[in-house]
Scaffold this active site. Structure first.
Site, PDB file in Angstrom:
ATOM      1  N   GLU A  77      -4.018  -2.481   3.350  1.00  0.00           N
ATOM      2  CA  GLU A  77      -4.103  -1.976   4.728  1.00  0.00           C
ATOM      3  C   GLU A  77      -5.541  -1.692   5.150  1.00  0.00           C
ATOM      4  OE1 GLU A  77      -2.945   1.795   2.284  1.00  0.00           O
ATOM      5  OE2 GLU A  77      -2.768  -0.389   2.153  1.00  0.00           O
TER       6      GLU A  77
ATOM      7  N   HIS B 122      -5.005  -1.412  -1.951  1.00  0.00           N
ATOM      8  CA  HIS B 122      -4.583  -0.993  -0.610  1.00  0.00           C
ATOM      9  C   HIS B 122      -4.965  -2.065   0.409  1.00  0.00           C
ATOM     10  CE1 HIS B 122      -3.403   3.277  -1.303  1.00  0.00           C
ATOM     11  NE2 HIS B 122      -4.202   3.136  -2.355  1.00  0.00           N
TER      12      HIS B 122
ATOM     13  N   CYS C 108       0.055   0.395  -4.225  1.00  0.00           N
ATOM     14  CA  CYS C 108      -0.517   1.376  -5.141  1.00  0.00           C
ATOM     15  C   CYS C 108       0.598   2.082  -5.922  1.00  0.00           C
ATOM     16  CB  CYS C 108      -1.414   2.351  -4.389  1.00  0.00           C
ATOM     17  SG  CYS C 108      -2.524   3.283  -5.475  1.00  0.00           S
TER      18      CYS C 108
END
Length: 551
Positions: A526, A524, A387
């Site tokens: 994750e 993102h 990001c």
């Protein structure tokens, strides 16, 4: 699934917490979900948070930790990350409600005249709204696990507790279960384990009208039979339902520990559910890998919330997942971006085998993060920018390689002549199929690109190699974008654009050539990593870091 009551297919488990916060209700809920799913049951989760914010999107990470984002663009509590990592569920807007969201809905109904001029009260209007939110899952899954945020005794949590108290009357005892997470501390000076905090917590819960069916007792070691009997007696809970929730070396041991205590059998018995034996081999294999790594690697994480690592919860876990996939252990060195500004990157990042710059908002610490990018690029250290970390990699490249000396983001400098990152005002929303229009006057949360969006990749790049597919879906949470006005110039100077939106108007992934592994992504990743399904970008980043370490 077979039950004796055919009118309610879905069973509801309510999880509350007492004594103090941070006892691990979220992990307990996720672990219970993992155990039930391992027995073939379909499940879902819901987090009910008592704070007045409509969602955590505008909250400071120092206060509330990470904001977790779902596929449908909901900004939610970080516990939803635990739920998704531990199970196969995919969650969304209806899986997280706050007091603010509940009250907003009720007040909107009152303004529309839906209460026919009646006096709007906490009971029944607020509690009914909460129950309606919970009942969305009726008939959809076998078991819905509902976690109540906060601690028993918090005044703002009372409407939620009253709602779940009423819920048992509505659906029946066989279709609802109360689990209370509490604390049994060891007092070192006295050399004793004390049950009084648990007794007081349960007493307060019972005063509200809720008798817990199961107690999860957070403690440092296994509770003796004598202590369990004492807690059972004073809390009016069956001895077998007093469960030791002991501290563990890593959080992925929790489902196995609960199973060893017989928790899943007790839950199924109390809810009158019959299933097969649980399949926990994968969990045992995971724990064995975490406990017995063959190699070790160190990753430097450069951020501005490093004093509260809960701000990077999903990131932390995704790096662990990537390490486990490489039969390795990862050491995480959280480094303050502002400290890099003062002392320089080389000294603070020396010895790191990989460098990661995560997402964030605002200009504080940006100069330090850009120094970290330069350090990783020049020293040929694997770099992963997520990001804001991707945006800063573009800015660093534009300044130092493409010779755009004042290159910047309009988030930090409105007057730059080279706004390589900027606030995009019009773009095609692949989730809704509509053109989105926004400007600086749009409400703060409304200016974000949120949720899952498609990305197509260029063959032969780090990204394409990692994913092994031509198109992916990843979750976003950002306000600024790569500026296509500078695309040709940056590419001419060597920047690789390896991932874009299908219409090629939004740049999603950038890379650098002649580098062991240098990748920045606008999304993102994750948020889509789990211990059983490590994200390919984290797996490949850790692999590159291990190679950099000579392992």
């Amino acid at each position: 699934m077979k039950t004796t009551n055919q009118t309610h297919r879905t069973k509801f488990i309510f999880i509350t917490g007492g004594v103090l916060s941070s006892l691990g209700k979220g992990l307990a809920a996720a672990s219970i979900g993992a155990l039930l799913e391992s027995r073939g049951l379909s499940i879902t989760f819901q987090k009910l948070d008592p704070y007045i914010n409509v969602d955590p999107g505008t909250m400071n990470p120092f206060q509330h930790g990470e904001v977790y984002v779902t596929d449908d663009g909901a900004e939610t509590d970080l516990d939803l990350g635990h739920y998704e990592r531990y199970t196969s569920v995919v969650l969304g807007q209806r899986n997280n409600y706050t007091s603010g969201r509940i009250y907003h809905s009720v007040i909107s109904k009152e303004r529309r005249g839906e209460y026919l001029g009646g006096t709007v009260q906490v009971i029944p209007h607020i509690t009914d709204e909460i129950k309606t939110a919970i009942m969305q899952f009726e008939g959809e899954v076998d078991v819905a696990i509902i976690e109540i945020g906060g601690t028993i005794g918090d005044i703002e949590g009372l409407p939620f507790l009253e709602a779940i108290r009423q819920f048992r009357t509505d659906v029946g005892r066989e279709n609802s279960l109360y689990i209370h997470v509490t604390w049994v501390p060891y007092i070192k000076t006295a050399g004793e384990v004390k049950t009084k905090p648990t007794q007081h917590s349960v007493k307060e819960l019972r005063a509200i009208g809720i008798q817990p069916d199961i107690l999860l007792c957070r403690t440092e070691s296994l509770l003796s039979n004598e202590l369990k009997a004492k807690i059972s007696l004073f809390c009016n809970v069956e001895k077998e339902a007093v469960i030791t929730a002991r501290d563990v070396e890593n959080i992925y041991e929790v489902p196995l520990c609960f199973h060893d205590e017989g928790l899943d059998d007790i839950i199924l018995n109390k809810l009158n559910i019959w299933t097969g034996a649980p399949r926990l081999d994968a969990w045992q294999e995971l724990v064995d890998k975490v406990k017995h790594p063959k190699r070790e690697v160190e990753i430097g994480i450069i951020g501005k919330y490093v004093d509260l690592t809960e701000s990077y919860k999903s990131l932390h876990e995704a790096l662990v997942h990537g390490a486990v996939a490489n039969e390795a252990k990862v050491r995480l060195r959280y480094v303050s971006a502002e400290e890099i500004e003062e002392k320089g990157a080389e000294g603070l990042l020396a010895g790191c085998h990989g460098v990661l710059v995560p997402g964030g908002f605002g200009s504080r610490g940006v100069a330090g993060k850009i120094q970290a990018v330069t350090f990783a690029r020049e020293k040929k250290i694997p770099y992963f920018g997520i990001c804001l970390g991707m945006q800063l990699a573009v800015i660093e490249f534009a300044r130092h390689i493409a010779k755009m000396k004042d290159a910047d983001s309009t988030e930090f400098n409105q007057l730059t002549k080279h706004p390589v990152i900027y606030f995009i005002k019009e773009w095609y929303d692949y989730r809704t199929g509509k053109i989105q229009i926004r400007d600086e006057s749009t409400a703060l949360g409304g200016t974000l690109r949120l949720g899952a969006y498609p990305c197509k990749m260029v063959p032969g790049t780090f990204a394409h190699t990692a994913y092994g597919t031509d198109e992916i879906q990843e979750r976003h949470r950002h306000r600024y974008e790569f500026n296509n006005a500078f695309k040709d110039e940056l590419v001419k100077n060597g920047l690789i654009i390896s991932g874009t939106s299908p219409d090629e108007k939004l740049v999603e992934i950038v890379e650098l050539p002649d580098h062991p592994w240098f990748l920045g992504c606008q999304f993102h990743p994750e948020f889509k990593s789990g211990p059983m399904k490590p994200h390919p970008l984290f797996t490949n980043f850790i692999k590159a870091a291990l190679e950099n370490a000579g392992l």
